[in-house]
Design a protein around this motif. Structure first.
Motif, PDB file in Angstrom:
ATOM      1  N   UNK A  13       8.857  21.949 -24.229  1.00  0.00           N
ATOM      2  CA  UNK A  13       7.452  21.568 -24.414  1.00  0.00           C
ATOM      3  C   UNK A  13       6.737  22.604 -25.269  1.00  0.00           C
ATOM      4  N   UNK A  14       6.953  23.878 -24.983  1.00  0.00           N
ATOM      5  CA  UNK A  14       6.308  24.944 -25.750  1.00  0.00           C
ATOM      6  C   UNK A  14       6.739  24.921 -27.212  1.00  0.00           C
ATOM      7  N   UNK A  15       8.011  24.674 -27.471  1.00  0.00           N
ATOM      8  CA  UNK A  15       8.514  24.637 -28.852  1.00  0.00           C
ATOM      9  C   UNK A  15       7.950  23.468 -29.638  1.00  0.00           C
ATOM     10  N   UNK A  16       7.642  22.361 -28.959  1.00  0.00           N
ATOM     11  CA  UNK A  16       7.101  21.176 -29.643  1.00  0.00           C
ATOM     12  C   UNK A  16       5.621  21.331 -29.984  1.00  0.00           C
ATOM     13  N   UNK A  17       4.962  22.286 -29.380  1.00  0.00           N
ATOM     14  CA  UNK A  17       3.566  22.588 -29.717  1.00  0.00           C
ATOM     15  C   UNK A  17       2.632  21.414 -29.494  1.00  0.00           C
ATOM     16  N   UNK A  18       1.801  21.143 -30.502  1.00  0.00           N
ATOM     17  CA  UNK A  18       0.764  20.116 -30.381  1.00  0.00           C
ATOM     18  C   UNK A  18       1.319  18.713 -30.161  1.00  0.00           C
ATOM     19  N   UNK A  19       2.545  18.452 -30.590  1.00  0.00           N
ATOM     20  CA  UNK A  19       3.108  17.113 -30.379  1.00  0.00           C
ATOM     21  C   UNK A  19       3.411  16.850 -28.908  1.00  0.00           C
ATOM     22  N   UNK A  39       0.870  26.753 -15.739  1.00  0.00           N
ATOM     23  CA  UNK A  39       0.831  28.210 -15.803  1.00  0.00           C
ATOM     24  C   UNK A  39       1.613  28.794 -16.971  1.00  0.00           C
ATOM     25  N   UNK A  40       2.476  28.006 -17.633  1.00  0.00           N
ATOM     26  CA  UNK A  40       3.347  28.561 -18.669  1.00  0.00           C
ATOM     27  C   UNK A  40       3.207  27.955 -20.056  1.00  0.00           C
ATOM     28  N   UNK A  41       2.473  26.882 -20.188  1.00  0.00           N
ATOM     29  CA  UNK A  41       2.344  26.223 -21.499  1.00  0.00           C
ATOM     30  C   UNK A  41       0.862  26.078 -21.857  1.00  0.00           C
ATOM     31  N   UNK A  42       0.256  27.125 -22.402  1.00  0.00           N
ATOM     32  CA  UNK A  42      -1.175  27.100 -22.665  1.00  0.00           C
ATOM     33  C   UNK A  42      -1.616  26.084 -23.717  1.00  0.00           C
ATOM     34  N   UNK A  43      -0.704  25.590 -24.540  1.00  0.00           N
ATOM     35  CA  UNK A  43      -1.074  24.595 -25.553  1.00  0.00           C
ATOM     36  C   UNK A  43      -1.247  23.194 -24.960  1.00  0.00           C
ATOM     37  N   UNK A  44      -0.772  22.992 -23.732  1.00  0.00           N
ATOM     38  CA  UNK A  44      -0.891  21.683 -23.088  1.00  0.00           C
ATOM     39  C   UNK A  44      -2.348  21.452 -22.703  1.00  0.00           C
ATOM     40  N   UNK A  45      -2.874  20.272 -23.073  1.00  0.00           N
ATOM     41  CA  UNK A  45      -4.274  19.940 -22.800  1.00  0.00           C
ATOM     42  C   UNK A  45      -4.442  18.910 -21.694  1.00  0.00           C
ATOM     43  N   UNK A  46      -3.366  18.187 -21.366  1.00  0.00           N
ATOM     44  CA  UNK A  46      -3.449  17.207 -20.291  1.00  0.00           C
ATOM     45  C   UNK A  46      -2.121  17.159 -19.561  1.00  0.00           C
ATOM     46  N   UNK A  47      -2.201  17.220 -18.227  1.00  0.00           N
ATOM     47  CA  UNK A  47      -1.026  17.131 -17.358  1.00  0.00           C
ATOM     48  C   UNK A  47      -1.300  16.087 -16.297  1.00  0.00           C
ATOM     49  N   UNK A  48      -0.362  15.161 -16.130  1.00  0.00           N
ATOM     50  CA  UNK A  48      -0.504  14.129 -15.112  1.00  0.00           C
ATOM     51  C   UNK A  48       0.720  14.147 -14.212  1.00  0.00           C
TER      52      UNK A  48
END
Length: 121
Positions: A13-19, A39-48
């Motif tokens: 997820x971190x490597x894929x960045x904004x996608x 807690x580990x992927x600060x670029x994530x804007x939505x988690x469900x």
């Protein structure tokens, strides 16, 4: 074993960045993986966190510190936001199954089923 899966998927997820800034965890159980990603992927804007078990969704709501009742129009959903965080993060926990199409599951960069592997034969 679960931690190794969590780390592997978090790295992807971190490597894929904004996608992959919107992540859907199907069969999330009590939301432990969603908490890990939060807690580990600060670029994530939505988690469900979505699960068929209502008690698991209730427990995920508590674990993730999601305010009850906002729901953003989604039936059986709770949502909230953690502040301060840049970019802001929207968290949701909802009742649902990955066995049937659901319009609430559209538009995500990543859909994972981390907690369901133990249930497969």
């Amino acid at each position: 074993m679960a931690l190794a899966r969590y780390e592997f998927i978090a790295d992807l997820i971190a490597k894929r960045g904004r996608s992959c800034n919107r992540v859907l965890d199907l069969g999330s159980g009590e939301g432990v993986f969603v908490q890990y990603i939060r807690d580990r992927c600060p670029a994530v804007t939505k988690l469900v966190a979505a699960d068929i078990d209502g008690m698991a969704v209730c427990n995920a709501t508590k674990l993730l510190d999601v305010s009850s009742g906002a729901g953003h129009g989604a039936p059986g959903a709770s949502s909230g936001s953690i502040q301060p965080r840049e970019p802001p993060l929207e968290l949701q926990a909802c009742h649902g199954s990955f066995c049937a199409p659901d319009p609430r599951y559209a538009g995500y960069g990543a859909a994972v089923c981390v907690e369901t592997i133990e249930h497969l034969d």
